[in-house]
Design a protein around this motif. Structure first.
Motif, PDB file in Angstrom:
ATOM      1  N   LEU A   1       6.574   7.203   4.184  1.00 39.24           N
ATOM      2  CA  LEU A   1       6.783   5.790   3.875  1.00 39.24           C
ATOM      3  C   LEU A   1       7.385   5.013   5.046  1.00 39.24           C
ATOM      4  CD1 LEU A   1       8.133   6.083   0.212  1.00 39.24           C
ATOM      5  CD2 LEU A   1       5.769   5.890   1.015  1.00 39.24           C
ATOM      6  N   GLY A   2       7.634   5.720   6.172  1.00 37.30           N
ATOM      7  CA  GLY A   2       8.086   5.015   7.363  1.00 37.30           C
ATOM      8  C   GLY A   2       9.457   5.382   7.868  1.00 37.30           C
ATOM      9  N   ALA A   3      10.193   6.243   7.156  1.00 37.26           N
ATOM     10  CA  ALA A   3      11.523   6.638   7.614  1.00 37.26           C
ATOM     11  C   ALA A   3      11.411   7.651   8.747  1.00 37.26           C
ATOM     12  CB  ALA A   3      12.331   7.217   6.462  1.00 37.26           C
ATOM     13  N   THR A   4      12.416   7.695   9.593  1.00 35.06           N
ATOM     14  CA  THR A   4      12.426   8.608  10.737  1.00 35.06           C
ATOM     15  C   THR A   4      13.705   9.447  10.719  1.00 35.06           C
ATOM     16  OG1 THR A   4      13.465   6.916  12.126  1.00 35.06           O
ATOM     17  CG2 THR A   4      11.053   7.024  12.130  1.00 35.06           C
ATOM     18  N   GLY A   5      13.828  10.331  11.707  1.00 34.79           N
ATOM     19  CA  GLY A   5      15.041  11.132  11.853  1.00 34.79           C
ATOM     20  C   GLY A   5      15.254  12.068  10.683  1.00 34.79           C
ATOM     21  N   ASN A   6      16.503  12.187  10.251  1.00 37.43           N
ATOM     22  CA  ASN A   6      16.841  13.109   9.170  1.00 37.43           C
ATOM     23  C   ASN A   6      16.178  12.751   7.849  1.00 37.43           C
ATOM     24  OD1 ASN A   6      18.502  14.534  10.917  1.00 37.43           O
ATOM     25  ND2 ASN A   6      20.355  13.395  10.340  1.00 37.43           N
ATOM     26  N   TRP A   7      15.769  11.495   7.708  1.00 39.83           N
ATOM     27  CA  TRP A   7      15.162  11.063   6.451  1.00 39.83           C
ATOM     28  C   TRP A   7      13.684  11.425   6.349  1.00 39.83           C
ATOM     29  CZ3 TRP A   7      16.704   8.457   1.982  1.00 39.83           C
ATOM     30  CH2 TRP A   7      18.078   8.201   1.901  1.00 39.83           C
ATOM     31  N   ALA A   8      13.035  11.715   7.465  1.00 39.72           N
ATOM     32  CA  ALA A   8      11.579  11.881   7.464  1.00 39.72           C
ATOM     33  C   ALA A   8      11.107  12.992   6.530  1.00 39.72           C
ATOM     34  CB  ALA A   8      11.089  12.134   8.883  1.00 39.72           C
ATOM     35  N   ALA A   9      11.854  14.092   6.457  1.00 35.66           N
ATOM     36  CA  ALA A   9      11.416  15.232   5.644  1.00 35.66           C
ATOM     37  C   ALA A   9      11.922  15.186   4.209  1.00 35.66           C
ATOM     38  CB  ALA A   9      11.871  16.536   6.304  1.00 35.66           C
TER      39      ALA A   9
ATOM     40  N   SER B   1       0.828  -1.207   0.000  1.00 35.69           N
ATOM     41  CA  SER B   1       0.000   0.000   0.000  1.00 35.69           C
ATOM     42  C   SER B   1       0.864   1.259   0.000  1.00 35.69           C
ATOM     43  CB  SER B   1      -0.932  -0.001   1.214  1.00 35.69           C
ATOM     44  OG  SER B   1      -0.183  -0.059   2.421  1.00 35.69           O
ATOM     45  N   LYS B   2       1.958   1.249   0.753  1.00 33.27           N
ATOM     46  CA  LYS B   2       2.852   2.412   0.773  1.00 33.27           C
ATOM     47  C   LYS B   2       3.650   2.517  -0.529  1.00 33.27           C
ATOM     48  CE  LYS B   2       3.354   3.174   5.744  1.00 33.27           C
ATOM     49  NZ  LYS B   2       2.740   4.531   5.670  1.00 33.27           N
ATOM     50  N   LEU B   3       3.960   1.382  -1.130  1.00 34.38           N
ATOM     51  CA  LEU B   3       4.631   1.420  -2.429  1.00 34.38           C
ATOM     52  C   LEU B   3       3.730   2.091  -3.461  1.00 34.38           C
ATOM     53  CD1 LEU B   3       7.011   0.609  -4.251  1.00 34.38           C
ATOM     54  CD2 LEU B   3       5.873  -1.594  -4.598  1.00 34.38           C
ATOM     55  N   ARG B   4       2.455   1.758  -3.428  1.00 40.81           N
ATOM     56  CA  ARG B   4       1.497   2.404  -4.332  1.00 40.81           C
ATOM     57  C   ARG B   4       1.454   3.913  -4.071  1.00 40.81           C
ATOM     58  NH1 ARG B   4      -2.198  -0.786  -3.427  1.00 40.81           N
ATOM     59  NH2 ARG B   4      -3.279   0.295  -1.749  1.00 40.81           N
ATOM     60  N   ASP B   5       1.422   4.301  -2.789  1.00 44.88           N
ATOM     61  CA  ASP B   5       1.424   5.727  -2.454  1.00 44.88           C
ATOM     62  C   ASP B   5       2.692   6.415  -2.956  1.00 44.88           C
ATOM     63  OD1 ASP B   5      -0.986   5.359  -1.180  1.00 44.88           O
ATOM     64  OD2 ASP B   5      -0.122   5.278   0.840  1.00 44.88           O
ATOM     65  N   ALA B   6       3.812   5.710  -2.846  1.00 43.05           N
ATOM     66  CA  ALA B   6       5.088   6.300  -3.259  1.00 43.05           C
ATOM     67  C   ALA B   6       5.076   6.706  -4.719  1.00 43.05           C
ATOM     68  CB  ALA B   6       6.225   5.316  -2.996  1.00 43.05           C
ATOM     69  N   PHE B   7       4.318   5.984  -5.546  1.00 41.44           N
ATOM     70  CA  PHE B   7       4.312   6.264  -6.981  1.00 41.44           C
ATOM     71  C   PHE B   7       3.052   6.981  -7.461  1.00 41.44           C
ATOM     72  CE2 PHE B   7       7.699   3.182  -6.820  1.00 41.44           C
ATOM     73  CZ  PHE B   7       8.573   3.626  -7.799  1.00 41.44           C
TER      74      PHE B   7
ATOM     75  N   LYS C   1       0.511  -4.823 -11.136  1.00 46.94           N
ATOM     76  CA  LYS C   1       0.807  -5.520  -9.889  1.00 46.94           C
ATOM     77  C   LYS C   1       0.727  -4.622  -8.656  1.00 46.94           C
ATOM     78  CE  LYS C   1       1.887  -9.670 -11.468  1.00 46.94           C
ATOM     79  NZ  LYS C   1       1.182 -10.906 -11.027  1.00 46.94           N
ATOM     80  N   VAL C   2       0.926  -3.307  -8.844  1.00 45.09           N
ATOM     81  CA  VAL C   2       1.103  -2.417  -7.686  1.00 45.09           C
ATOM     82  C   VAL C   2       0.043  -1.328  -7.586  1.00 45.09           C
ATOM     83  CG1 VAL C   2       2.677  -0.743  -6.597  1.00 45.09           C
ATOM     84  CG2 VAL C   2       3.601  -2.819  -7.671  1.00 45.09           C
ATOM     85  N   MET C   3      -0.334  -0.706  -8.695  1.00 47.23           N
ATOM     86  CA  MET C   3      -1.032   0.573  -8.642  1.00 47.23           C
ATOM     87  C   MET C   3      -2.525   0.481  -8.356  1.00 47.23           C
ATOM     88  SD  MET C   3       1.500   2.561  -8.899  1.00 47.23           S
ATOM     89  CE  MET C   3       0.768   4.169  -9.167  1.00 47.23           C
ATOM     90  N   ASP C   4      -3.124  -0.684  -8.481  1.00 45.98           N
ATOM     91  CA  ASP C   4      -4.533  -0.884  -8.132  1.00 45.98           C
ATOM     92  C   ASP C   4      -5.434   0.153  -8.809  1.00 45.98           C
ATOM     93  OD1 ASP C   4      -6.622  -2.224  -6.874  1.00 45.98           O
ATOM     94  OD2 ASP C   4      -6.518  -0.990  -5.062  1.00 45.98           O
ATOM     95  N   GLY C   5      -5.170   0.418 -10.069  1.00 45.15           N
ATOM     96  CA  GLY C   5      -5.998   1.337 -10.839  1.00 45.15           C
ATOM     97  C   GLY C   5      -5.624   2.796 -10.726  1.00 45.15           C
TER      98      GLY C   5
ATOM     99  N   ARG D   1      12.559  -5.156   0.387  1.00 40.52           N
ATOM    100  CA  ARG D   1      11.607  -6.240   0.526  1.00 40.52           C
ATOM    101  C   ARG D   1      10.202  -5.634   0.519  1.00 40.52           C
ATOM    102  NH1 ARG D   1      12.911  -9.470   5.722  1.00 40.52           N
ATOM    103  NH2 ARG D   1      13.195  -7.363   6.563  1.00 40.52           N
ATOM    104  N   LEU D   2       9.230  -6.404   0.073  1.00 46.96           N
ATOM    105  CA  LEU D   2       7.850  -5.934   0.005  1.00 46.96           C
ATOM    106  C   LEU D   2       6.972  -6.816   0.869  1.00 46.96           C
ATOM    107  CD1 LEU D   2       7.523  -5.237  -3.832  1.00 46.96           C
ATOM    108  CD2 LEU D   2       8.154  -3.636  -2.012  1.00 46.96           C
ATOM    109  N   SER D   3       6.016  -6.195   1.554  1.00 43.22           N
ATOM    110  CA  SER D   3       5.098  -6.967   2.391  1.00 43.22           C
ATOM    111  C   SER D   3       3.682  -6.841   1.852  1.00 43.22           C
ATOM    112  CB  SER D   3       5.154  -6.493   3.846  1.00 43.22           C
ATOM    113  OG  SER D   3       4.685  -5.163   3.972  1.00 43.22           O
ATOM    114  N   THR D   4       2.951  -7.932   1.953  1.00 41.97           N
ATOM    115  CA  THR D   4       1.565  -7.972   1.504  1.00 41.97           C
ATOM    116  C   THR D   4       0.650  -8.008   2.723  1.00 41.97           C
ATOM    117  OG1 THR D   4       1.837 -10.357   1.241  1.00 41.97           O
ATOM    118  CG2 THR D   4       2.095  -9.009  -0.722  1.00 41.97           C
TER     119      THR D   4
END
Length: 322
Positions: A161-169, A145-151, A190-194, A237-240
């Motif tokens: 997407l879940g990163a923290t600290g200096n990466w969050a922004a 779901s986050k991979l879909r959001d990323a694109f 496979k990813v975008m769900d329409g 890695r990807l989680s379903t």
């Protein structure tokens, strides 16, 4: 789609000694029950192939090997897409339709109406798209779901997407392929769900360009065939739905555990009880030899599991090399 239970497939895959070959920067396993190709006599004629750009390397490597072995064989190929290839096979304009997907019911129906029997479907390899990020990226696993959001989302940070600290922004730099490409269509299915790709996604023609940019920009995310690793990026890695993180590797692809996995297909016009023409016969005999499967690895794909190749050989009316 024809499938083999995962546990049984794993046992069958590992039943023999294996031969290690190489992707551009990773290893793949080729079952050494595949035997080297042996030339036969009196193979001449034309071989006409049309299909998806996703199978371009397969087609060129296998047809060039055929022409190098048999001076009387003339092979010609073009790569305008799956639908034109299916139509050309139905019309009798080509010998092999090389497709990145199964024929749909309408395409198969038109072939049946024209010929009175179904086209012969042959699985030739396993294709995996890996999600790559810069090697310094702190994330290791991403839910689908986050991979879909990323694109697709209008604006995304690595914190979203879940990163923290200096990466969050840090903003996410989305990288992909030009619209209409086989890779973009595969990833979308496979990813975008329409959902549509974000308008600011940077697109490229070549997988090497996508991966090269990821290695240079720490905020980048992109996708490419698994064989294009260089070491300057890493695979996520990807989680379903079950939350299990799955790595893009050969065994997970064969089990169909990794979510962005597909078979690649070729279709031929083979009337019942009618043998293939010598060029088509030897093209597939080479494809399902040790030499042909090495070519599959060189093309950046995983070889077809040995147990599946036996099914395809039987479907074509051929004999296993010994």
């Amino acid at each position: 789609m024809r499938r083999c239970p995962a546990a049984r497939l794993t046992a069958l895959l590992l039943a023999g000694t294996v031969l290690v070959s190489s992707f551009p920067a990773s290893a793949t396993i080729i079952d050494d029950r595949y035997k080297p190709y042996r030339a036969v006599s009196d193979v001449t004629g034309d071989l006409r192939i049309e299909g998806s750009p996703a199978l371009r390397k397969y087609v060129l490597l296998w047809s060039e090997a055929l022409m190098a072995t048999y001076k009387g064989v003339r092979a010609a190929s073009r790569f305008d897409g799956d639908a034109p290839a299916a139509a050309a096979l139905t019309d009798g304009d080509i010998d092999i339709a090389a497709m990145s997907r199964e024929m749909n019911s309408a395409e198969e129906g038109r072939f049946r109406d024209a010929h009175g029997y179904a086209p012969t479907e042959v699985r030739v390899g396993v294709d995996v798209l890996t999600v790559f990020v810069n090697k310094d990226n702190p994330l290791d696993c991403l839910p689908m779901s986050k991979l879909r959001d990323a694109f697709s989302a209008p604006s995304v940070t690595w914190g979203d997407l879940g990163a923290t600290g200096n990466w969050a922004a840090k903003p996410v730099l989305r990288l992909g392929y030009r619209p209409g490409s086989s890779e973009a269509g595969f990833f979308a299915a496979k990813v975008m769900d329409g959902q549509s790709f974000a308008s600011d996604m940077k697109t490229f023609d070549k997988s090497s360009e996508v991966v090269d940019r990821i290695g240079k920009d720490e905020g980048a995310i992109g996708y490419a065939p698994v064989g294009y690793r260089t070491g300057r990026e890493k695979s996520l890695r990807l989680s379903t739905d079950d939350g299990k993180c799955i790595l893009a590797n050969q065994m997970n692809a064969y089990r169909r555990d990794f979510p962005i996995t597909r078979f690649l297909y070729m279709y031929v016009d083979k009337a019942p009880d009618t043998p293939l023409s010598p060029p088509v016969r030897e093209f597939f005999t080479y494809a399902f030899s040790l030499d042909g499967q090495k070519d599959a690895a060189l093309a950046g794909y995983y070889p077809l599991p040995y147990v599946y190749s036996g099914q395809e050989i039987e479907r074509l009316g051929l004999k296993r090399l010994d």
